[in-house]
Design an enzyme around this catalytic site. Structure first.
Site, PDB file in Angstrom:
ATOM      1  N   ASN A 127       0.827  -1.222   0.000  1.00  0.00           N
ATOM      2  CA  ASN A 127       0.000   0.000   0.000  1.00  0.00           C
ATOM      3  C   ASN A 127       0.856   1.265   0.000  1.00  0.00           C
ATOM      4  O   ASN A 127       0.710   2.142   0.836  1.00  0.00           O
ATOM      5  CB  ASN A 127      -0.989   0.011   1.171  1.00  0.00           C
ATOM      6  CG  ASN A 127      -0.310   0.012   2.524  1.00  0.00           C
ATOM      7  OD1 ASN A 127       0.800  -0.483   2.655  1.00  0.00           O
ATOM      8  ND2 ASN A 127      -0.965   0.573   3.528  1.00  0.00           N
ATOM      9  N   GLY A 142      -2.141   3.660  12.822  1.00  0.00           N
ATOM     10  CA  GLY A 142      -0.920   2.869  12.683  1.00  0.00           C
ATOM     11  C   GLY A 142       0.137   3.245  13.692  1.00  0.00           C
ATOM     12  O   GLY A 142       0.169   4.377  14.184  1.00  0.00           O
ATOM     13  N   ASP A 172       2.720  -5.189  11.744  1.00  0.00           N
ATOM     14  CA  ASP A 172       1.968  -4.072  11.149  1.00  0.00           C
ATOM     15  C   ASP A 172       2.713  -2.753  11.410  1.00  0.00           C
ATOM     16  O   ASP A 172       2.108  -1.716  11.722  1.00  0.00           O
ATOM     17  CB  ASP A 172       0.527  -4.009  11.672  1.00  0.00           C
ATOM     18  CG  ASP A 172      -0.357  -3.098  10.811  1.00  0.00           C
ATOM     19  OD1 ASP A 172       0.118  -2.619   9.763  1.00  0.00           O
ATOM     20  OD2 ASP A 172      -1.516  -2.868  11.202  1.00  0.00           O
TER      21      ASP A 172
HETATM   22 ZN   LIG Z   1      -3.899  -3.775   7.690  1.00  0.00          ZN
END
Ligand SMILES: [Zn+2]
Length: 435
Positions: A94, A323, A304
């Site tokens: 991404n 995040g 992550d």
């Molecule tokens: Zn994710």
């Protein structure tokens, strides 16, 4: 010839720990025996009090290159990984632009060749991660890509997901899903429940995750496609995966350290460092995730790792991007949950499990990566971590190798740290210093 001797540690084999020294010559393990003597000119690493095992593998790293290099790039993300004890990371697609083509995947693989750890790349399932048109997965697979995901969002349309899975099953690759139904998550900024109501913040319901896990398990049953569930955060999600696994379906799951160490009450501070998707859940979910980890039903811990610049995180909770950082502290947080008495589980969830899911247990000449998550036997590629389970340290966000500073653990004392990280026989980190 380069030769390295790891002395005085406990070697973590597949089934047991053995007190032994490990000799590495030209990138491979050549000897494992007690009391090996150092040879002239040989570099020695003191592993007393340490576990010597296969280097950690992160299935879920956002390296932010290309597009957001102000937050992280391949080099700095790999440095953070080396400090955390990782020998390989899987870069998420991404980025801007999305890694949805041979050109974009090749770009990141090329950048990874000069990095301290090995960089594998996940390709996107759909063009631009828009959830509509399938990306050229076959072409990306020819570069050695084995995992495809639209992470950041899940593929919302069940018909598109079904076609992607049918295609992936034929290619022999794995799809990985960020499970959140956007209609149900409804733009929420934290877990939906009594805490979000009290704080007046909009919620993302647990069902937004669980309904997509459930849907995708049904699609696995239909298509036979291997499926990996990213960052599962609820007790119910893990129950669904456990049931699917006992049915014999090819599904695996990872959980992230923040989901098993922090709960939704952290959002009471309104500190955007605690904003993440999927959100921090209830204390009961945290307890269920920790139990799943200890009992060995979770396949992998994945970070992550999501770097953001201080400017972008310096906003109201509602507005800040989701995040948090993960690579430099994930192993300590995992040790805290697994327990020092379970080193085999610790290495299963941080190394062998994720390496198997990303198919990094064998070397791949197309992308020139060596084998990770090994059994610590003579002949293995030397991707190794020397991990000290008893040392303690205090997290300092200003002393990270990552470009970003967005860790929710600043000031917290943690136990257990990688004393050395060895990639293809080369020491890339020792005692907290990059080499
Ligand atoms: Zn994710």
């Amino acid at each position: 010839m380069t030769s390295l001797l790891i002395q005085g540690g406990q070697v973590v084999g597949r089934k047991e720990l053995t007190r032994a020294d490990v000799r590495i010559v030209d990138g491979r393990i050549t000897e494992i025996a007690t009391q090996l003597a150092a040879q002239p000119g040989e570099r020695v690493i003191d592993a007393s009090g340490c576990w010597v095992g296969p280097g950690f593998v992160d299935l879920h790293t956002h390296l932010r290159e290309p597009g957001k290099e102000s937050a992280e790039n391949v080099e700095t993300g790999a440095n953070a990984a080396a400090l955390g004890g990782y020998t390989a990371v899987l870069a998420m697609p991404n980025t801007e632009p999305t890694l949805d083509s041979v050109a974009m995947v090749s770009y990141v693989l090329d950048r990874g060749r000069s990095a301290r750890v090995e960089v594998a790349v996940a390709g996107a399932i759909t063009i631009g991660r828009l959830g509509q048109q399938l990306a050229p997965m076959a072409k990306m697979a020819s570069l050695g890509v084995t995992v495809f995901t639209d992470d950041g969002t899940g593929v919302q349309d069940a018909g598109v997901m079904r076609r992607a899975m049918t295609y992936a099953a034929q290619l022999g690759v794995t799809l990985a899903q960020h499970c959140e139904d956007e209609a149900l998550a409804a733009g929420g900024v934290m877990n939906e429940g009594s805490v979000s109501s009290r704080l007046g913040l909009s919620g993302r319901h647990a069902l937004a995750e669980e309904i997509m896990v459930s849907r995708d398990i049904d699609l696995v049953r239909l298509t036979g496609c291997p499926m990996h569930f990213l960052h599962l955060s609820t007790a119910r999600s893990l129950e669904l995966v456990r049931a699917a696994q006992s049915e014999g379906l090819p599904v695996t799951a990872e959980i992230a350290p923040h989901h098993f160490t922090l709960d939704e009450s952290a959002c009471e501070t309104f500190d955007p460092e605690f904003k993440v998707h999927p959100p921090l859940r209830t204390a009961a979910d945290v307890a269920a995730l920790r139990e799943a980890l200890r009992s060995g039903v979770v396949d992998a811990v994945a970070t992550d790792h999501a770097p953001h610049t201080p400017e972008s995180k310096d906003m109201a909770f509602d507005e800040a991007p989701p995040g948090m950082l993960g690579l430099e502290h994930a192993a300590s947080l995992t040790l805290d949950a697994v327990g020092e008495d379970r080193p085999l589980v610790f290495f299963d969830v941080l190394s062998r499990g994720p390496a198997a899911i990303a198919r990094l247990r064998a070397s791949d000449t197309r992308v020139r990566h060596s084998a990770h998550g090994g059994d610590m036997v003579v002949g293995d590629d030397a991707n190794i971590v020397v991990f000290d389970p008893s040392t303690t340290y205090v997290v300092d966000r200003f002393a990270l190798a990552s470009k970003a500073r967005n860790t929710p653990y600043h000031g917290r004392e943690l136990r257990g740290r990688a004393r050395a990280t060895i990639v293809r026989g080369v020491v890339v980190q020792e005692s907290g210093e990059l080499c």
